[in-house]
Write a protein that holds these residues in place. Sequence first.
Motif, PDB file in Angstrom:
ATOM      1  N   LYS A  77      -6.630  -9.624   7.741  1.00  0.00           N
ATOM      2  CA  LYS A  77      -6.875  -9.004   6.439  1.00  0.00           C
ATOM      3  C   LYS A  77      -7.976  -7.967   6.515  1.00  0.00           C
ATOM      4  O   LYS A  77      -7.891  -6.904   5.873  1.00  0.00           O
ATOM      5  CB  LYS A  77      -7.211 -10.080   5.407  1.00  0.00           C
ATOM      6  CG  LYS A  77      -6.012 -10.923   4.998  1.00  0.00           C
ATOM      7  CD  LYS A  77      -6.378 -11.968   3.957  1.00  0.00           C
ATOM      8  CE  LYS A  77      -5.150 -12.740   3.508  1.00  0.00           C
ATOM      9  NZ  LYS A  77      -5.464 -13.804   2.528  1.00  0.00           N
ATOM     10  N   PRO A 108      -6.832   4.739  -0.243  1.00  0.00           N
ATOM     11  CA  PRO A 108      -7.891   3.931  -0.867  1.00  0.00           C
ATOM     12  C   PRO A 108      -7.529   3.395  -2.242  1.00  0.00           C
ATOM     13  O   PRO A 108      -8.093   2.383  -2.675  1.00  0.00           O
ATOM     14  CB  PRO A 108      -9.085   4.889  -0.924  1.00  0.00           C
ATOM     15  CG  PRO A 108      -8.521   6.259  -0.710  1.00  0.00           C
ATOM     16  CD  PRO A 108      -7.310   6.082   0.126  1.00  0.00           C
ATOM     17  N   ALA A 116      -6.616  -0.232  -2.076  1.00  0.00           N
ATOM     18  CA  ALA A 116      -7.584  -1.190  -1.542  1.00  0.00           C
ATOM     19  C   ALA A 116      -8.457  -1.750  -2.667  1.00  0.00           C
ATOM     20  O   ALA A 116      -8.730  -1.053  -3.642  1.00  0.00           O
ATOM     21  CB  ALA A 116      -8.449  -0.509  -0.484  1.00  0.00           C
ATOM     22  N   PRO A 117      -8.901  -2.998  -2.527  1.00  0.00           N
ATOM     23  CA  PRO A 117      -8.520  -3.947  -1.479  1.00  0.00           C
ATOM     24  C   PRO A 117      -7.106  -4.482  -1.696  1.00  0.00           C
ATOM     25  O   PRO A 117      -6.613  -4.501  -2.823  1.00  0.00           O
ATOM     26  CB  PRO A 117      -9.555  -5.063  -1.627  1.00  0.00           C
ATOM     27  CG  PRO A 117      -9.909  -5.033  -3.082  1.00  0.00           C
ATOM     28  CD  PRO A 117      -9.872  -3.580  -3.463  1.00  0.00           C
ATOM     29  N   LEU A 118      -6.490  -4.897  -0.626  1.00  0.00           N
ATOM     30  CA  LEU A 118      -5.125  -5.394  -0.723  1.00  0.00           C
ATOM     31  C   LEU A 118      -5.075  -6.681  -1.520  1.00  0.00           C
ATOM     32  O   LEU A 118      -5.957  -7.541  -1.409  1.00  0.00           O
ATOM     33  CB  LEU A 118      -4.570  -5.652   0.692  1.00  0.00           C
ATOM     34  CG  LEU A 118      -4.355  -4.400   1.559  1.00  0.00           C
ATOM     35  CD1 LEU A 118      -4.067  -4.800   2.991  1.00  0.00           C
ATOM     36  CD2 LEU A 118      -3.235  -3.539   0.995  1.00  0.00           C
ATOM     37  N   VAL A 150      -6.189   0.550   5.156  1.00  0.00           N
ATOM     38  CA  VAL A 150      -5.763   1.027   3.837  1.00  0.00           C
ATOM     39  C   VAL A 150      -6.894   1.758   3.125  1.00  0.00           C
ATOM     40  O   VAL A 150      -6.660   2.758   2.434  1.00  0.00           O
ATOM     41  CB  VAL A 150      -5.227  -0.152   3.000  1.00  0.00           C
ATOM     42  CG1 VAL A 150      -4.984   0.265   1.555  1.00  0.00           C
ATOM     43  CG2 VAL A 150      -3.937  -0.676   3.620  1.00  0.00           C
ATOM     44  N   GLN A 151      -8.135   1.298   3.303  1.00  0.00           N
ATOM     45  CA  GLN A 151      -9.272   1.962   2.669  1.00  0.00           C
ATOM     46  C   GLN A 151      -9.359   3.425   3.072  1.00  0.00           C
ATOM     47  O   GLN A 151      -9.726   4.290   2.270  1.00  0.00           O
ATOM     48  CB  GLN A 151     -10.564   1.248   3.049  1.00  0.00           C
ATOM     49  CG  GLN A 151     -11.816   1.838   2.416  1.00  0.00           C
ATOM     50  CD  GLN A 151     -11.797   1.750   0.897  1.00  0.00           C
ATOM     51  OE1 GLN A 151     -11.578   0.687   0.334  1.00  0.00           O
ATOM     52  NE2 GLN A 151     -12.015   2.873   0.234  1.00  0.00           N
ATOM     53  N   ASN A 178      -7.213  -4.107   5.609  1.00  0.00           N
ATOM     54  CA  ASN A 178      -7.973  -3.511   4.514  1.00  0.00           C
ATOM     55  C   ASN A 178      -8.754  -2.286   4.971  1.00  0.00           C
ATOM     56  O   ASN A 178      -8.842  -1.295   4.238  1.00  0.00           O
ATOM     57  CB  ASN A 178      -8.917  -4.547   3.893  1.00  0.00           C
ATOM     58  CG  ASN A 178      -8.288  -5.282   2.725  1.00  0.00           C
ATOM     59  OD1 ASN A 178      -7.956  -4.683   1.711  1.00  0.00           O
ATOM     60  ND2 ASN A 178      -8.121  -6.591   2.871  1.00  0.00           N
ATOM     61  N   GLU A 179      -9.322  -2.327   6.168  1.00  0.00           N
ATOM     62  CA  GLU A 179     -10.037  -1.156   6.691  1.00  0.00           C
ATOM     63  C   GLU A 179      -9.077   0.024   6.856  1.00  0.00           C
ATOM     64  O   GLU A 179      -9.427   1.170   6.557  1.00  0.00           O
ATOM     65  CB  GLU A 179     -10.707  -1.485   8.023  1.00  0.00           C
ATOM     66  CG  GLU A 179     -11.854  -2.481   7.938  1.00  0.00           C
ATOM     67  CD  GLU A 179     -13.126  -1.890   7.346  1.00  0.00           C
ATOM     68  OE1 GLU A 179     -13.186  -0.657   7.135  1.00  0.00           O
ATOM     69  OE2 GLU A 179     -14.074  -2.668   7.097  1.00  0.00           O
ATOM     70  N   ALA A 226       0.804  -1.223   0.000  1.00  0.00           N
ATOM     71  CA  ALA A 226       0.000   0.000   0.000  1.00  0.00           C
ATOM     72  C   ALA A 226       0.836   1.272   0.000  1.00  0.00           C
ATOM     73  O   ALA A 226       0.295   2.368   0.187  1.00  0.00           O
ATOM     74  CB  ALA A 226      -0.939   0.005   1.215  1.00  0.00           C
TER      75      ALA A 226
END
Length: 241
Positions: A217, A229, A232-234, A224-225, A221-222, A75
């Motif tokens: 995960k 963003p 995302a998603p990873l 990185v979102q 993901n939350e 990310a």
Amino acid sequence: MAPVIDVRSSVVLPAIREDIELHTEDGLTLVGELSLPPTGEPVATLVMLHPLPTAGGFMDSHIIRKAAGRLPALAQLAVLRFNTRGTSSPRGTSDGTFGHGDDERLDVDAAMRFVGERGLPHPWLVGWSFGTELALKYGLGHEIEGAILLSPPLHRATTAEVAAWAGTGIPLVALIPEFDDYLKAPEARERFSSVPEADIVEVEGGKHLWVGESQTKRVLNEIVQRVNPAAAPLPETYETA
């Protein structure tokens, strides 16, 4: 063809990793690590605040360790993690003794001072359990992009300290596990009602310690979102150079 790594369990992806020290205003040295993307500049910075050290929390608590192991590569994020005062890990032991969330204000100050000195971009505080208390109590004293709270117990942060986030324009995100040991969703919504703009995320099947790869995960993901963003998603795999 370059080897492809499955992103799971305790995989550690490429990053530029540096053992660092933070220096507090009361003369303590805290040990930590800075992880940077393997290529290019970071788009944002995660300042990780670990769970309660008297209950085994430290800079290697698994979500924090996995964030440092994955998110620089996946990310394009910088990840700063460290042991608060009196806390030990394989990296070493930070000076001082546990300050019950009070003296740790100086630890957060030291981390944010390091972020500024290094010119690390767009810092977000990411606290887990005890670390959420530090983020809530002291985050507004610094120039941050936002704060993400993982399993906030709300034991130490006062009603006034929570309410102070209202109207600041600084995003406040709280991930509330369905089966949390301390603060479940209905009470969380009540306790954060003083911050109408707070983003309360109920995680079905989640537990306070976020054990298991599926929960790891979900949490990453939350994060990185909110922070980057575009990433995302990873991805589930990583192609090495």
